[in-house]
Design an enzyme around this catalytic site. Structure first.
Site, PDB file in Angstrom:
ATOM      1  N   HIS A   1      36.206  37.774  33.209  1.00 22.20           N
ATOM      2  CA  HIS A   1      35.033  37.957  34.055  1.00 22.20           C
ATOM      3  C   HIS A   1      35.375  37.482  35.471  1.00 22.20           C
ATOM      4  CE1 HIS A   1      34.965  34.048  31.967  1.00 22.20           C
ATOM      5  NE2 HIS A   1      34.850  33.616  33.216  1.00 22.20           N
TER       6      HIS A   1
ATOM      7  N   HIS B   1      39.005  37.251  41.988  1.00 26.61           N
ATOM      8  CA  HIS B   1      40.099  37.668  41.115  1.00 26.61           C
ATOM      9  C   HIS B   1      39.670  37.589  39.658  1.00 26.61           C
ATOM     10  CE1 HIS B   1      40.346  33.297  41.035  1.00 26.61           C
ATOM     11  NE2 HIS B   1      40.918  33.429  39.845  1.00 26.61           N
TER      12      HIS B   1
END
Length: 201
Positions: free
Chosen positions: A43, A130
């Site tokens: 996630h 990221h």
């Protein structure tokens, strides 16, 4: 009182998880000492809250319910790869996130500011969106890792929509972390494109 481990993050669609699985498989063939993240658990973290008193849950929810509708949904895509903290001593292998309009950064900032008001300090480091796909356990094959990252620096994906932020509970178990969505906070609708008044004949 027992605390609960919490974080706020953006979920990613299944086809992006499939792409991340493909990337992991490319790197697995290099026989590196990396603990690979389960694609289902990957996630985009916006705010790690950590061990939290359950009494703070209502305030977290209230602030998120106010701020998220004021922020429009938006699109992002995968872009490139890298390591943290640096190539000489890599610890985290990640896939980058590209935003097309300036929406993700402001969303991160307002969440950070609102959570700081209720006792969750802001991060000192700059926000670098990221997806963590692996945790590097040793320097075994570091040169192969560096080369593979260069080979995948042109990694891209189709854009995907970010339409909500989730509040997750994280439970650490011997088999790894288990994430549970406690609540989903919907973002507002993206502005509709305005019709042009310019006519061309």
């Amino acid at each position: 009182m027992e605390t609960i481990r919490l974080f706020l993050a953006i979920d990613i669609p299944s086809h992006i998880r499939e792409t991340l699985t493909e990337v992991q498989n490319r790197f697995k063939s290099l026989e590196l000492n990396i603990a690979w993240g389960k694609p289902a658990n990957i996630h985009l973290t916006l705010k790690f809250l950590g061990n939290t008193d359950p009494k703070q849950l209502p305030e977290i929810r209230n602030r998120m319910k106010i701020l998220t509708p004021a922020k429009p949904s938006f699109a992002v895509s995968l872009k490139g790869m890298g390591v943290f903290p640096k190539t000489d001593k890599p610890r985290i292998l990640w896939v980058g996130i590209q935003e097309f309009e300036n929406n993700l950064g402001p969303l991160y900032t307002i969440i950070s500011e609102e959570m700081a008001k209720i006792g969750f300090p802001a991060e000192d480091r700059k926000f670098n969106p990221h997806l963590t796909i692996g945790r590097i356990k040793s320097s075994k094959g570091k040169s192969r890792l560096t080369y593979a990252i260069r080979e995948n620096e042109d990694l891209r994906s189709e854009p995907f929509e970010v339409s909500s932020v989730n509040l997750y509970k994280s439970q650490l178990t011997p088999k790894g972390a288990v994430y549970t969505v406690l609540e989903e906070f919907k973002l507002g609708r993206s502005p509709e494109p305005q019709p042009s008044n310019n006519f061309f004949w």
